[in-house]
Design an enzyme around this catalytic site. Sequence first.
Site, short mmCIF file in Angstrom:
data_model
loop_
_atom_site.label_atom_id
_atom_site.label_comp_id
_atom_site.label_asym_id
_atom_site.label_seq_id
_atom_site.Cartn_x
_atom_site.Cartn_y
_atom_site.Cartn_z
N SER A 65 0.84 -1.19 0.00
CA SER A 65 0.00 0.00 0.00
C SER A 65 0.89 1.26 0.00
CB SER A 65 -0.97 -0.05 1.18
OG SER A 65 -2.04 0.84 1.03
N HIS A 106 -7.73 -5.86 0.21
CA HIS A 106 -6.55 -5.00 0.34
C HIS A 106 -5.49 -5.63 1.22
CE1 HIS A 106 -4.51 -1.19 -0.16
NE2 HIS A 106 -4.33 -1.11 1.15
#
Length: 260
Positions: free
Chosen positions: A104, A238
């Site tokens: 990320s 995610h």
Amino acid sequence: MTLRTNPSAPPTPVDGDRWFRRYAVRAAPRRRLLVLPHAGGSASFYHAWGTSFDDATEVMVARYPGRHDRLAEPCVETMDELADQVTAALLPHLDVPLTLFGHSMGASLAHEVALRLERAHGVRPAALHVSSRKPPHRLAPRTLHTEDDDALIAEVRRLGGTEDALLDDPDLREIVLPAIRGDFTIVGTYGPRAATPVGCPVHAHIGEEDPSTSVADMGAWADIAPAGFDLQVLPGGHFYLTRQHATLTGAIARQLATTG
């Protein structure tokens, strides 16, 4: 290559500087893996990585200011400042091949660190692994960091990766919110930037149900990877890397085995 496969054996951190949690190897390392955490993340999230690679690989996980044992330090709020500081802290650890992994926000940071190592210090990383993050030329500014605490917490919950108990407890939430806001400031004010290539191969990883980054977005990292590119799509969202830990670290381990 011999992988450590006993999940009950705790990783052994070794003393180092304030920027990295380092995990012991049995002999002098032949290679290093630097893990750069996500927004709001800390080195402890990647604790299991310390025993996921062979005995010739030293694992280092970045410890950002403003959390855990650096809680008293002010958070960094720009990508360039964070990349400059991480790069400077890395300089004593470049005696063996270095592979970078960032998840990320950490993926953008890993790319920026790779660029600094090449341009300013003449060091080309062995590989760059990027996870769950658009490449720099596909990013857009965001203003979430300017919103109230409830909006920040809602986004953290949406993405997953943080225990609800930590977010639900008012005292604990007060401790972690400055780091979350600081990191979302970095994320929101970084990009878009030019698709500046790196000189090493790039390996991209993503969960197929990621709500913030698409498979096509991850594929666009190929634009900065003239030395080679591949994309691994795994089940999950995610934070696919929690349930897909063995598969992800296995892929990284195979790449590491080619570096010495």
